[in-house]
Design a protein around this motif. Structure first.
Motif, short mmCIF file in Angstrom:
data_model
loop_
_atom_site.label_atom_id
_atom_site.label_comp_id
_atom_site.label_asym_id
_atom_site.label_seq_id
_atom_site.Cartn_x
_atom_site.Cartn_y
_atom_site.Cartn_z
N ARG A 167 -64.55 78.54 24.65
CA ARG A 167 -63.87 79.01 23.49
C ARG A 167 -62.34 78.33 23.49
NH1 ARG A 167 -65.05 85.13 24.00
NH2 ARG A 167 -64.03 84.49 26.03
N LEU A 218 -52.38 83.24 25.46
CA LEU A 218 -52.66 84.06 24.40
C LEU A 218 -51.80 85.18 24.10
CD1 LEU A 218 -56.41 83.84 23.67
CD2 LEU A 218 -54.96 82.69 22.41
N VAL A 251 -59.59 75.11 26.79
CA VAL A 251 -60.78 76.05 26.50
C VAL A 251 -60.91 77.08 27.58
CG1 VAL A 251 -62.01 74.39 25.22
CG2 VAL A 251 -62.53 74.38 27.55
N ASP A 252 -61.33 78.25 27.34
CA ASP A 252 -61.72 79.07 28.35
C ASP A 252 -62.96 78.99 28.99
OD1 ASP A 252 -62.15 82.06 26.23
OD2 ASP A 252 -63.66 80.31 26.78
N ASP A 287 -58.88 79.23 33.63
CA ASP A 287 -59.38 80.74 34.15
C ASP A 287 -58.68 81.82 33.19
OD1 ASP A 287 -56.68 81.04 35.08
OD2 ASP A 287 -57.32 80.87 36.96
N GLU A 288 -59.27 83.00 33.40
CA GLU A 288 -58.94 84.13 32.76
C GLU A 288 -57.56 84.31 32.55
OE1 GLU A 288 -59.38 87.16 30.04
OE2 GLU A 288 -60.55 85.42 30.63
N VAL A 321 -58.50 77.84 23.23
CA VAL A 321 -57.48 78.81 23.41
C VAL A 321 -56.27 77.93 22.71
CG1 VAL A 321 -55.99 79.70 24.90
CG2 VAL A 321 -58.46 79.71 25.39
N ARG A 357 -55.54 81.94 30.58
CA ARG A 357 -56.15 82.15 28.91
C ARG A 357 -55.12 83.42 28.24
NH1 ARG A 357 -59.21 85.14 25.41
NH2 ARG A 357 -59.12 86.96 26.89
N GLN A 358 -55.06 84.45 29.44
CA GLN A 358 -54.23 85.61 28.89
C GLN A 358 -52.71 85.15 28.77
OE1 GLN A 358 -54.79 89.03 31.24
NE2 GLN A 358 -56.95 89.22 30.71
N LEU A 377 -48.76 76.06 30.05
CA LEU A 377 -49.93 76.25 31.01
C LEU A 377 -49.47 75.53 32.24
CD1 LEU A 377 -53.02 76.47 31.39
CD2 LEU A 377 -53.37 74.09 30.59
#
Ligand code: GLU
Length: 391
Positions: free
Chosen positions: A340, A308, A335-336, A300-301, A342, A304-305, A314
């Protein structure tokens, strides 16, 4: 289980043989507390260490010295009762002390037929790629010429925000820069204890640290240095930084008799920190460019943040979907929600386990699986993220 916890077990003597007695290129850092006596530089001790370095070189090894002591020598020369606290005064003391520090080393080595070179570095020198490469070229040229580089921070010109601040950090970066096999950190304690032995008679000595990490950092945070800038904490951070680069290190007492000779002949002096079996650089390279991912984790978002932008590992809570079949230890793509890529990393859990864990909180891992081998799905150290995936 990570690759490091699977590291082949040996006894202490075995590790010493593997990582210490065979070391060829060695960075030796000597702390202010070792080099200075009540009235200034301890030239007899410096003479003894120079004799040891000379003997070590005669064994065909290369030695680079990182010497503290400029500030300590300087404030004593000035007749101040203690190390000044303002940066301005410390810098002035370093300017007073550095010349005498080098002169003492130079004389000691001259008597044994060796030439030395003074190298004063700042953090900026190593942060800038061009200057980093220049420093490396100069140091390797000096080594080829059989000269002993004696390195210190260029204390006089740096300001608080841009300095290494302590020679543990500087020494570890130099050891990485010249790809040393071993970093020996000579200090006024005989190694790492689980508490400050000067305050606590029950403090336990640790002869070996296999995976240096947060545990050792927190032990060391309560053990200050007596005179220099660092204390045990910066020494542990230095050992940890080097372990990641695949370099072994030893923290040992510098004032005992013949520390270098005894360490390099395999005597169990000080605390030995093992390097990672697969240093980060080559492992990351392998993950980014060679490994074939066996599956995919859609995150999830928030995750991802975290990966990154925040440098996090994770965790199960961020996983929304598990694609394909894979086992623990396999490389997987992260992947997000848009698909994409990550990150790529080594998973601590299989696809079957992850289907049970997706979306759950770390503390629920054990109840869902009946066991837990780690909190992270992919540990940060086993992951290549974002731009690093691109050549
Ligand atoms: N560069 C400082 C000096 O020579 C020492 C820093 C440290 O104690 O680690 O005095």
């Amino acid at each position: 289980m990570t690759s490091d916890s699977r590291k082949r077990k040996m006894d202490l003597a075995g590790y010493r043989r593997k990582y210490v007695t065979q070391a060829r290129r060695i960075v030796v850092k000597v702390g202010s507390g070792v080099l200075t006596a009540a009235d200034g530089l301890d030239s007899r001790l410096i003479g003894r260490l120079a004799g040891e370095v000379s003997a070590v070189k005669a064994q065909g090894r290369e030695v680079v010295l990182v010497s503290s002591g400029a500030i300590a020598a300087g404030f004593r020369k000035m007749g101040f009762p203690k190390r000044p606290t303002t940066v301005r005064q410390q810098q002035a003391c370093a300017a007073v002390g550095q010349a005498g520090l080098m002169m003492t080393w130079e004389k000691a080595f001259e008597r044994r037929g060796h030439k030395v070179a003074q190298v004063l570095l700042t953090a900026e020198d190593l942060a800038n790629r061009q200057r980093y490469l220049n420093s490396r070229n100069t140091l390797t040229t000096l080594i080829e010429w059989n000269i002993i580089p004696i390195i210190n921070e260029n204390d006089t010109v740096v300001v608080a925000e841009i300095k290494f601040g302590d020679n543990d950090t500087l020494g570890s970066l130099v050891a990485g820069l010249i790809e040393a096999d071993l970093f020996i950190n000579l200090t006024d304690l005989d190694g790492l204890y689980d508490a400050d032995p000067r305050q606590n008679p029950d403090a336990r000595f640790l002869p070996l640290v296999e995976n240096v990490g947060a545990r050792e950092e927190s032990m060391a945070s309560g053990i200050p240095g007596s005179l220099g800038a660092g204390g045990m904490y910066t020494k542990i951070l230095a050992a940890r930084r080097l372990a990641r680069h695949g370099v072994a290190s030893i923290i040992a007492g510098g004032s005992q008799s013949a520390p270098l000779t005894r360490i390099l002949s395999g005597e169990p002096l000080g605390t030995l920190f093992l390097p990672r079996t697969r240093p980060l650089k080559s492992r990351k390279h392998w993950l980014a460019f060679t490994a074939k991912p066996r599956g995919r984790l859609v995150v999830d978002e928030g995750a991802r943040q975290a990966l990154l932008e925040k440098g996090k590992s994770l965790l199960p809570s961020g996983v929304v979907e598990v694609v394909d079949r894979f086992s623990e230890g396999d490389p997987v793509q992260v992947v997000d929600l848009e698909g994409r890529v990550v990150a790529v990393g080594l998973t601590n859990y299989s696809s079957d386990e992850l289907r049970l864990l997706a979306g759950c909180h770390t503390r629920e891992i054990e109840t869902r699986l009946g066991y837990r081998h780690s909190d992270e799905i992919i540990h940060r150290d086993n992951m290549v993220v974002g731009d690093d995936l691109r050549a």
